[in-house]
Design an enzyme around this catalytic site. Sequence first.
Site, PDB file in Angstrom:
ATOM      1  CE1 TYR A 178      -2.947   3.137   0.669  1.00 38.32           C
ATOM      2  CE2 TYR A 178      -3.423   2.307   2.859  1.00 38.32           C
ATOM      3  CZ  TYR A 178      -3.618   3.249   1.873  1.00 38.32           C
ATOM      4  OH  TYR A 178      -4.479   4.295   2.090  1.00 38.32           O
TER       5      TYR A 178
ATOM      6  CE  LYS B 298      -6.126   2.137  -0.803  1.00 37.92           C
ATOM      7  NZ  LYS B 298      -6.727   2.329   0.538  1.00 37.92           N
TER       8      LYS B 298
END
EC number: 4.3.3.7
Length: 295
Positions: free
Chosen positions: A135, A164
């Site tokens: 992320y 992400k």
Amino acid sequence: MNTVTGAMSALITPFRNGRLDTETYEKLIQRQIRHGMDALVPVGTTGESATLSHSEHKECIEIAVKVCQGTGIKVLAGAGSNSTLEAIDLAKFAEKMGADGILCVTPYYNKPSQEGLFQHYKAVAESVGIPLMLYNVPGRTGVNLETCTIQRLFNEVKNIYGIKEASGSMERIVELNTKIPDFAILSGEDAINYPVLANHGVGVISVIGNLLPDKISALVHKALQGELDESRRINNSLYKINKALFVESNPIPIKAAMYLAGLTPTLEYRLPLVSPSQENMRMIEETLKDYEVKA
């Protein structure tokens, strides 16, 4: 490896009288399931993970897994920390509870080097047997996970499968697709969900999905089925609500919108987050009138 991709919502964490509102949390998860999401992400940025106690963090993961069990909806549990030992503890707990994968934000505030980021993610991933999604959100963490480090992690750590990407940069998306073509890329920025999907993205982790899961589900599934014109139409229809939901720091506006739409009984945050300004609250309320928020 059975990875987690597709349409996902980064869940808010509801509070009542300063405590985790487990009843409302379960109802919100059930609503997500009804409206076709592929997976849910508890205790990320939108879930106010930074101000939850460890026991609350773990309780959110446990509830999400319990409610999703047997539904076919996966759970990608937030397990990030700026302490590698804490991240490992959360990752192991998520695996023990039955989560399908973990989402790990880059360590924030202490600004590790790229080698430090590599060693952090390697240690967390190797502590569990479930998939790990990176992320990257440099605007919040103060550190950018560079493409060369991502490539090294993907090549050397078997259960790191995707990212992400919340830098908001399409140049970054194209670079990742070009240099690491087999790496799973998911949009972490609602404003560019469609462009990411149209550039070989395999899903989104959405804030808007809390409020309009049916729209986010349709946007993603149409794109993945090759119906790009329809996906783009849905994406563009969300322009106004996207602007409203990021008028202040996430998750301040989305929690206000959920309350105004009658989806949560209270509007509570953990300090230092507070309610939107009166002006922004009115703007969110006016914007909601343009959208059908389904029960």
